[in-house]
Design an enzyme around this catalytic site. Structure first.
Site, PDB file in Angstrom:
ATOM      1  N   GLY A   1      24.134  43.587  24.303  1.00 15.72           N
ATOM      2  CA  GLY A   1      23.319  44.203  25.358  1.00 15.72           C
ATOM      3  C   GLY A   1      21.993  43.466  25.493  1.00 15.72           C
ATOM      4  O   GLY A   1      21.566  43.107  26.594  1.00 15.72           O
ATOM      5  N   HIS A   2      21.338  43.221  24.340  1.00 10.29           N
ATOM      6  CA  HIS A   2      20.083  42.464  24.372  1.00 10.29           C
ATOM      7  C   HIS A   2      20.321  41.044  24.895  1.00 10.29           C
ATOM      8  O   HIS A   2      19.547  40.522  25.698  1.00 10.29           O
ATOM      9  CB  HIS A   2      19.489  42.345  22.963  1.00 10.29           C
ATOM     10  CG  HIS A   2      19.121  43.643  22.313  1.00 10.29           C
ATOM     11  ND1 HIS A   2      19.776  44.143  21.208  1.00 10.29           N
ATOM     12  CD2 HIS A   2      18.141  44.542  22.596  1.00 10.29           C
ATOM     13  CE1 HIS A   2      19.219  45.286  20.839  1.00 10.29           C
ATOM     14  NE2 HIS A   2      18.232  45.557  21.664  1.00 10.29           N
TER      15      HIS A   2
ATOM     16  N   GLN B   1       6.393  54.598  18.916  1.00  5.43           N
ATOM     17  CA  GLN B   1       7.404  55.291  19.733  1.00  5.43           C
ATOM     18  C   GLN B   1       8.356  56.126  18.890  1.00  5.43           C
ATOM     19  O   GLN B   1       9.298  56.717  19.415  1.00  5.43           O
ATOM     20  CB  GLN B   1       8.147  54.317  20.642  1.00  5.43           C
ATOM     21  CG  GLN B   1       9.065  53.345  19.942  1.00  5.43           C
ATOM     22  CD  GLN B   1       9.592  52.288  20.909  1.00  5.43           C
ATOM     23  OE1 GLN B   1       8.845  51.426  21.361  1.00  5.43           O
ATOM     24  NE2 GLN B   1      10.872  52.361  21.245  1.00  5.43           N
TER      25      GLN B   1
ATOM     26  N   GLY C   1      16.840  47.032  30.047  1.00  6.19           N
ATOM     27  CA  GLY C   1      18.220  47.477  30.247  1.00  6.19           C
ATOM     28  C   GLY C   1      18.327  48.860  30.867  1.00  6.19           C
ATOM     29  O   GLY C   1      17.500  49.743  30.605  1.00  6.19           O
TER      30      GLY C   1
ATOM     31  N   VAL D   1      25.470  47.281  28.835  1.00  8.47           N
ATOM     32  CA  VAL D   1      26.609  46.576  28.229  1.00  8.47           C
ATOM     33  C   VAL D   1      27.304  47.505  27.223  1.00  8.47           C
ATOM     34  O   VAL D   1      26.646  48.184  26.426  1.00  8.47           O
ATOM     35  CB  VAL D   1      26.141  45.273  27.537  1.00  8.47           C
ATOM     36  CG1 VAL D   1      27.293  44.585  26.831  1.00  8.47           C
ATOM     37  CG2 VAL D   1      25.515  44.345  28.563  1.00  8.47           C
TER      38      VAL D   1
ATOM     39  N   MET E   1      26.497  49.809  23.842  1.00 13.48           N
ATOM     40  CA  MET E   1      25.966  49.095  22.673  1.00 13.48           C
ATOM     41  C   MET E   1      24.563  49.596  22.366  1.00 13.48           C
ATOM     42  O   MET E   1      23.763  49.832  23.267  1.00 13.48           O
ATOM     43  CB  MET E   1      25.945  47.597  22.940  1.00 13.48           C
ATOM     44  CG  MET E   1      27.325  47.016  22.950  1.00 13.48           C
ATOM     45  SD  MET E   1      27.255  45.231  22.910  1.00 13.48           S
ATOM     46  CE  MET E   1      29.006  44.890  23.080  1.00 13.48           C
TER      47      MET E   1
ATOM     48  N   ARG F   1      21.434  51.493  17.059  1.00 14.73           N
ATOM     49  CA  ARG F   1      21.656  52.702  16.251  1.00 14.73           C
ATOM     50  C   ARG F   1      23.140  52.965  15.979  1.00 14.73           C
ATOM     51  O   ARG F   1      23.457  53.787  15.115  1.00 14.73           O
ATOM     52  CB  ARG F   1      21.009  53.919  16.920  1.00 14.73           C
ATOM     53  CG  ARG F   1      19.496  53.873  16.884  1.00 14.73           C
ATOM     54  CD  ARG F   1      18.864  55.189  17.302  1.00 14.73           C
ATOM     55  NE  ARG F   1      17.452  55.241  16.953  1.00 14.73           N
ATOM     56  CZ  ARG F   1      16.442  54.925  17.757  1.00 14.73           C
ATOM     57  NH1 ARG F   1      16.684  54.530  18.990  1.00 14.73           N
ATOM     58  NH2 ARG F   1      15.186  55.000  17.352  1.00 14.73           N
TER      59      ARG F   1
HETATM   60  P1  AMP Z   1      15.784  48.223  21.981  1.00 17.48           P
HETATM   61  O1  AMP Z   1      15.870  47.060  21.051  1.00 17.48           O
HETATM   62  O2  AMP Z   1      16.796  49.282  21.721  1.00 17.48           O
HETATM   63  O3  AMP Z   1      14.378  48.750  22.135  1.00 17.48           O
HETATM   64  O4  AMP Z   1      16.180  47.660  23.429  1.00 17.48           O
HETATM   65  C1  AMP Z   1      15.528  46.552  23.980  1.00 17.48           C
HETATM   66  C2  AMP Z   1      15.998  46.373  25.400  1.00 17.48           C
HETATM   67  O5  AMP Z   1      17.403  46.191  25.405  1.00 17.48           O
HETATM   68  C3  AMP Z   1      15.711  47.577  26.297  1.00 17.48           C
HETATM   69  O6  AMP Z   1      15.349  47.121  27.596  1.00 17.48           O
HETATM   70  C4  AMP Z   1      17.050  48.291  26.322  1.00 17.48           C
HETATM   71  O7  AMP Z   1      17.254  49.076  27.474  1.00 17.48           O
HETATM   72  C5  AMP Z   1      17.993  47.101  26.301  1.00 17.48           C
HETATM   73  N1  AMP Z   1      19.322  47.502  25.820  1.00 17.48           N
HETATM   74  C6  AMP Z   1      19.640  48.145  24.676  1.00 17.48           C
HETATM   75  N2  AMP Z   1      20.965  48.386  24.617  1.00 17.48           N
HETATM   76  C7  AMP Z   1      21.497  47.880  25.760  1.00 17.48           C
HETATM   77  C8  AMP Z   1      22.804  47.828  26.310  1.00 17.48           C
HETATM   78  N3  AMP Z   1      23.861  48.349  25.666  1.00 17.48           N
HETATM   79  N4  AMP Z   1      22.970  47.242  27.516  1.00 17.48           N
HETATM   80  C9  AMP Z   1      21.921  46.717  28.191  1.00 17.48           C
HETATM   81  N5  AMP Z   1      20.646  46.736  27.728  1.00 17.48           N
HETATM   82  C10 AMP Z   1      20.442  47.312  26.529  1.00 17.48           C
END
Ligand code: AMP
Length: 302
Positions: free
Chosen positions: A39-40, A64, A150, A179, A187, A190
């Site tokens: 996803g990232h 956060q 995302g 994703v 994805m 966590r």
């Molecule tokens: P995080 O590391 O969870 O803070 O997420 C960092 C970025 O990745 C944020 O913009 C999230 O929305 C995006 N993100 C996390 N999971 C996904 C996913 N499965 N599909 C698309 N973007 C994602």
């Protein structure tokens, strides 16, 4: 393939950015908390389409997390993350220690009001204030032309779009599609917390979204009826504890109480054992809940 530059201080990052900008390079920022997954990486690929230089920030942002949340056990894999950033086409990571971002005498917060009240804001009252504050800092440190977020965290995306507009940040916000794993699970870093049994229960989220989309496609527009069907599905799944199930409008995140429209989205948050998971989708139109859409994104990545 060139090397990945790793920056830990604002000063070092800014001096590299100056060099890139003086050559006329556009800069894209992809903010993350690390433990990266596809996803990232899809956001890094998307960022590449908008800029010559892509910077991925990897920062587990303490502000956060609530007092009883998972800050100390949040999964980390700095080496693995760097390898993934490099192979996805990033130029640099920004990996500051917390004290680089939050000076000991800091007193300033950035807060978006209405959009952060419902959904995750009601069970995590200080969460979005932490997100908007850290992203505003990253925007001011990096000064990107483009930032990619995302749709997995749809309320966060809307909140950051609002912040960017309200504060006149000269930054284009680009949303990236959600994703999913091949079986539909969204994805998430966590997901690493889930036991194999919890992992199969977690499929109820994408199943619930598919159910709502298919009932809507059959002509059902009563939020009340769809919520009952979705709730029954979720509550018949082991380990599930509900946080929220709500239909909201995509722009203002207003609750839909009378008749559902195609753009309205279903937002879900559940706890599976100790792990809180979220997911969302529009009631109609393209979605990575459809296998063909997932395949298309997979194809674009390769
Ligand atoms: P995080 O590391 O969870 O803070 O997420 C960092 C970025 O990745 C944020 O913009 C999230 O929305 C995006 N993100 C996390 N999971 C996904 C996913 N499965 N599909 C698309 N973007 C994602």
């Amino acid at each position: 393939m060139t090397d990945l530059a790793i920056f830990r201080t604002v000063a070092d990052l800014r001096s590299a950015l100056q060099g890139w900008r003086s050559k006329g390079d556009r800069i894209a920022l992809v903010p993350t908390m690390g433990f990266l997954h596809q996803g990232h990486l899809s956001l890094i690929h998307l960022a590449r389409q908008y800029a010559e230089r892509v910077i991925v920030s990897i920062f587990v942002n303490p502000t956060q997390f609530g007092p009883t949340e998972d800050l100390s056990r949040y999964p980390r894999d700095p080496e693995g993350d760097r390898a993934k950033c490099l192979s996805a086409g990033a130029d640099a990571t920004f990996e500051p220690p917390p004290e680089e971002i939050y000076l000991p005498d800091a007193q300033t917060w950035v807060e978006v009001s209405e959009l952060t009240r419902p959904l995750c804001g009601s069970s995590r009252p200080t969460h979005f204030r932490g997100v908007t504050t850290v992203v505003a800092k990253l925007f001011l440190i990096v000064g990107p032309d483009v930032a990619v977020f995302g749709e997995k965290d749809f309320q966060q995306l809307r909140t950051l779009q609002q912040m960017t507009r309200d504060l006149f940040f000269p930054i284009q916000i680009v949303p990236g599609p959600l994703v999913r794993e091949p079986d539909g699970l969204a994805m998430s870093s966590r997901n690493a917390y889930l036991s194999p049994e919890e992992r199969s229960s977690a499929l109820c989220l994408s199943q619930a979204l598919r159910l709502a989309r298919s009932l809507f496609a059959q002509g059902q527009t009563s939020p009340h009826d769809l919520l009952r069907a979705v709730k029954d599905l979720l509550l018949s799944t082991p380990f599930v504890e509900l946080d929220y199930i709500e239909f909201r409008s995509p722009r203002d995140l207003l609750l839909v109480e009378t008749s559902l429209a195609p753009d309205d989205r279903l937002f879900l948050a559940v706890k599976i054992g100790r792990t809180r998971l979220i997911d969302n989708a529009p009631l109609s139109g393209p979605s990575t809940l459809d296998a063909s859409k997932r395949a298309e994104i997979q194809w674009r990545r390769s």
